[in-house]
Design an enzyme around this catalytic site. Structure first.
Site, PDB file in Angstrom:
ATOM      1  N   TYR A   1       0.798  -1.318   0.035  1.00  0.00           N
ATOM      2  CA  TYR A   1       0.096   0.256   0.063  1.00  0.00           C
ATOM      3  C   TYR A   1       0.752   1.052   0.186  1.00  0.00           C
ATOM      4  CZ  TYR A   1      -3.679  -3.099   0.805  1.00  0.00           C
ATOM      5  OH  TYR A   1      -4.659  -4.747   0.549  1.00  0.00           O
TER       6      TYR A   1
ATOM      7  N   HIS B   1      -7.646   0.532  -7.089  1.00  0.00           N
ATOM      8  CA  HIS B   1      -6.400  -0.337  -5.838  1.00  0.00           C
ATOM      9  C   HIS B   1      -5.228  -0.212  -6.406  1.00  0.00           C
ATOM     10  CE1 HIS B   1     -10.162  -2.673  -5.346  1.00  0.00           C
ATOM     11  NE2 HIS B   1     -10.448  -3.269  -6.652  1.00  0.00           N
TER      12      HIS B   1
HETATM   13  C1  DQA Z   1      -7.229  -2.456  -2.079  1.00  0.00           C
HETATM   14  C2  DQA Z   1      -7.348  -3.891  -2.363  1.00  0.00           C
HETATM   15  C3  DQA Z   1      -8.703  -5.116  -0.997  1.00  0.00           C
HETATM   16  O1  DQA Z   1      -7.792  -6.189  -1.529  1.00  0.00           O
HETATM   17  C4  DQA Z   1      -7.866  -4.765  -0.074  1.00  0.00           C
HETATM   18  O2  DQA Z   1      -8.763  -5.418   0.535  1.00  0.00           O
HETATM   19  C5  DQA Z   1      -8.021  -3.559   0.983  1.00  0.00           C
HETATM   20  C6  DQA Z   1      -6.990  -2.068  -0.349  1.00  0.00           C
HETATM   21  C7  DQA Z   1      -6.511  -1.833  -2.347  1.00  0.00           C
HETATM   22  O3  DQA Z   1      -6.105  -0.875  -2.565  1.00  0.00           O
HETATM   23  O4  DQA Z   1      -4.997  -2.534  -3.281  1.00  0.00           O
HETATM   24  O5  DQA Z   1      -8.051  -2.670   2.082  1.00  0.00           O
HETATM   25  O6  DQA Z   1      -8.410  -2.736  -2.076  1.00  0.00           O
END
Ligand code: DQA
Length: 145
Positions: free
Chosen positions: A24, A101
């Site tokens: 992230y 994402h």
């Molecule tokens: C997410 C990816 C999802 O699988 C995860 O549950 C998240 C963040 C991302 O931004 O990469 O909470 O949406």
């Protein structure tokens, strides 16, 4: 069409700074929203923001979104993978929407490869970190043109 874009973040995104940086990145959630707002200004889009960790609140915001927005950029977090309620609410909203994402959801656990938003979004961006939001806003701008 218009240029009002709402950026909706779902469950656990508000705790971004406590999540694995290898997936992230290292921005706080507030910093992420500031960056997205800047991307929006650069693209002459008017951005507004919503976040909730509560699925029902997220659904209710999608119901209201057509009153104040022309298009949506959505990162529903884990709800992406199983919330049929959010899929239905997005369909009810009826606005062009891009799913985004931060992490590469295609290259992690199997459950992250599934998105219940398939078919109700006009585009998807993943695995580009914060820059992916710029890409998603560009896609949305094109969809709104
Ligand atoms: C997410 C990816 C999802 O699988 C995860 O549950 C998240 C963040 C991302 O931004 O990469 O909470 O949406």
């Amino acid at each position: 069409m218009g240029n009002r874009v709402t950026v909706l973040h779902g469950v656990n995104l508000s705790a971004l700074e406590h999540r694995p940086a290898e997936h992230y990145g290292s921005l706080t959630f507030t910093e992420l929203e500031v960056r997205i707002a800047r991307f929006g200004r650069e693209l002459q889009l008017e951005t507004s923001f919503f976040h909730s960790n509560h699925e029902g609140e997220f659904v209710e915001e999608l119901h209201k979104a057509p009153d104040y927005s022309d298009g949506l950029l959505l990162n529903p977090g884990a709800w992406t993978h199983y919330s049929w309620a959010i899929r239905d609410a997005l369909e009810i909203a009826g606005l062009p929407a891009i799913e985004v994402h931060l992490s590469n959801v295609q290259d992690r656990e199997d459950f992250r490869r599934v998105s219940v938003l398939d078919g109700v979004v006009v585009g998807k961006v993943h695995g580009q970190g914060v820059e992916g939001y710029r890409t998603a806003l560009e896609q949305l701008k094109a969809a709104l043109a």
